[in-house]
Design a protein around this motif. Sequence first.
Motif, short mmCIF file in Angstrom:
data_model
loop_
_atom_site.label_atom_id
_atom_site.label_comp_id
_atom_site.label_asym_id
_atom_site.label_seq_id
_atom_site.Cartn_x
_atom_site.Cartn_y
_atom_site.Cartn_z
N ILE A 19 0.83 -1.20 0.00
CA ILE A 19 0.00 0.00 0.00
C ILE A 19 0.86 1.25 0.00
O ILE A 19 0.60 2.22 -0.71
CB ILE A 19 -0.97 0.00 1.20
CG1 ILE A 19 -1.98 -1.13 1.05
CG2 ILE A 19 -1.68 1.35 1.32
CD1 ILE A 19 -2.93 -1.29 2.21
N GLU B 152 -7.90 6.46 -2.50
CA GLU B 152 -7.27 5.31 -3.12
C GLU B 152 -6.67 4.38 -2.07
O GLU B 152 -6.78 3.14 -2.18
CB GLU B 152 -6.17 5.76 -4.10
CG GLU B 152 -6.67 6.50 -5.33
CD GLU B 152 -7.09 7.93 -5.04
OE1 GLU B 152 -7.79 8.53 -5.86
OE2 GLU B 152 -6.69 8.46 -3.97
N GLN B 153 -6.03 4.94 -1.05
CA GLN B 153 -5.44 4.10 -0.01
C GLN B 153 -6.50 3.35 0.78
O GLN B 153 -6.32 2.18 1.14
CB GLN B 153 -4.59 4.96 0.93
CG GLN B 153 -3.28 5.43 0.33
CD GLN B 153 -2.53 6.37 1.25
OE1 GLN B 153 -3.13 7.11 2.04
NE2 GLN B 153 -1.20 6.36 1.17
N LYS C 168 -7.01 -5.29 0.43
CA LYS C 168 -6.00 -6.11 1.12
C LYS C 168 -6.64 -6.97 2.20
O LYS C 168 -6.28 -8.14 2.38
CB LYS C 168 -4.95 -5.19 1.74
CG LYS C 168 -3.82 -5.89 2.50
CD LYS C 168 -2.88 -4.87 3.12
CE LYS C 168 -1.74 -5.54 3.87
NZ LYS C 168 -0.76 -6.17 2.98
N GLN D 100 -7.49 0.47 -1.21
CA GLN D 100 -6.43 -0.53 -1.20
C GLN D 100 -6.42 -1.33 0.10
O GLN D 100 -6.19 -2.55 0.09
CB GLN D 100 -5.07 0.14 -1.41
CG GLN D 100 -4.84 0.66 -2.81
CD GLN D 100 -3.54 1.44 -2.92
OE1 GLN D 100 -3.07 2.06 -1.96
NE2 GLN D 100 -2.92 1.40 -4.09
#
Length: 656
Positions: A596, A620-621, A628, A624
């Motif tokens: 990440i 976006e993170q 995950k 992600q």
Amino acid sequence: MALLSPLFAALAGAAVIIGVRLTVLPLLNPNRWYWRTLLLGTATLLSWRYVAWRFTETLVPLDWTPDAVVSWGFATLEALTVLSSSIAFVILSRVRERTAEADEHVGWWSPGEAPSVDIFITTYNEPLEILERTIIGAKAVRFPKLGVFVLDDGRRDWLRQACERHSVGYIARSDNAHAKAGNINHALAQRALNPDRPDFVAILDADFIPHVDFIDRTVALFYDQGVGLVQTPQHFFNPDPIQHNLGISAGYPDEQRHFFDNVQSARDAWGIAICCGTSSVMRVHAIQQIGLLPTQSVTEDFLLTLKLAENGWQTVYLNEALTEGLAPEGLKEYIVQRGRWCLGLMQIARNCYNPFGSHRLGLMHRISVIDSVLYWLTTFPFRLASLICPLLYWWLGITIMNASLVDITRYYIPYYVMVLVALNWLSKGLFIPIVNDTAQLIAAWPICRAAALGLLTRGPHRFSVTAKGGDRTRIVVQWSLMRPFLILFGLTVGGLIVPLNSDFVFNTSLAAGDGVAIVLFWTVYNVLVLLVAIAACIERPRYNRPQRQVLEPITLTIGDDLHRGWLVNLGPEGARISGPFGLSVGATGNLTIPAIGDVEARVLASTRDGYRLKFSPSIEQRAQIIEKLHTARALPGADRGDIVRIIRELARALNR
């Protein structure tokens, strides 16, 4: 000493069973039908041997006396539970796993001609934090022709806007007719009008996140043109209320594991696997042929299975962890959910597919309905009766059975031990007596009420959607649920203390001897079950949910200082780390997370071995992190029982 010799002789049968379990069964393959049949057949024979003994040697003479009514009534309920388990054992005697079949037929279509698949995410009142996980997970699914649509029965503008931000479809309707089934039917009708109409539709509840290969694996089984629906198991990334409140989630899997890991695969072997709503994929042509999803029951999924079967379509089961969802977080929601399942099944048996009625269902599907009806009608009333009958003895002097301790040991103990051994061998130790009994007891009265309502009245019946989300950061004592258990606990303990320490014993024939010893053991067991049930009614806080355990090396950068350590728990909002020390609460920096990158983080609080961090991730993170946590091929939660850990955690829960 005169009693000990026949007692030890009577225990020989149970000793042999335990010896076989320890020495022979570990060497056998539980998926082989002949070993399953031998073991479950032996359990069935011992069960009916016990029932025959009960009716021929232990009952009060038949009459209209209280003793006779209770004695015969409880024995009849026992016989019905044995009948229910016998049918279940027949079904469990075979098992089918389709993983190799899916492997063989992945990509069965011609090159460049992959079928079109829609993922429908059904929602009514769930918050964005729950829906966002599912939307992000659905977008991460790998398949050549895939559409994602949120079916909003709440008609919420903020959700429409969220769907636009995530570039997924949004479908709403003007009313809520027929609840979830009506919502899906409306979306199917809308999508049928579009040029890119789907060949298959996957159904996900708002809180169920697909893994990246969910569609690849399920669509593989549609190579068989007779398959109308593929169901996959439901796994949960959070503990259910009983696991959580008792602190046993590490050693005791969620309450549905036996059904999804064992029963569904066995049903599939007989051609009677059932749709469970979420985590299923439907052939659109089959659904259109039967007139879309049926709406005559609040459990439209089981009814859909029967409707498909009546029209020649198969429902098959792929036992792979391809989705993961949010289990009910509160005890009331847990009970509401199970009450709805029971009510829906009774509606089906009464109004739609009476197993003895004149419809086109085959024999095994009729047996499937009988099996389900008997489960709901016997398991939970029997749990209540098992608590009440000893009280009738202690407080009213009513005789439940006339039996010696030696005979109980000879007939009941081998039957009970054999059933436990057989089921635990097949299910990786999922049957822990006190814990299983507690799980049944928690919902017993609401389920009995729902069974009577569904079986005796035509309806329509109102039901509640299982609530998700909300504030779970405080200890909440569910007094309305706990109160009956407290009363029963008081009466049970009083039944032990008062009669045995006074002349308050009505039934002098059993006041001293085997009868009182049998009821005494029964009563002590009930005390333990009630204690665990009372503890389960204390809702423990759920902090930082839905964090999951992720053990990876990390680096926390604060200013010019690098702090190396381990990521312990991770969630979209924050994390728990171990290793660094000397940090100030409130300090900000960047946490480097594998795959990440750097996420802005603030030190929220210290822990015994590290710190809790609060994230400020980019959009976006955040996506992600969710990918995950939830979309990789993995098995969330425990899948087998650990009796040592359960006992340790239960003792800790009861001492709180």
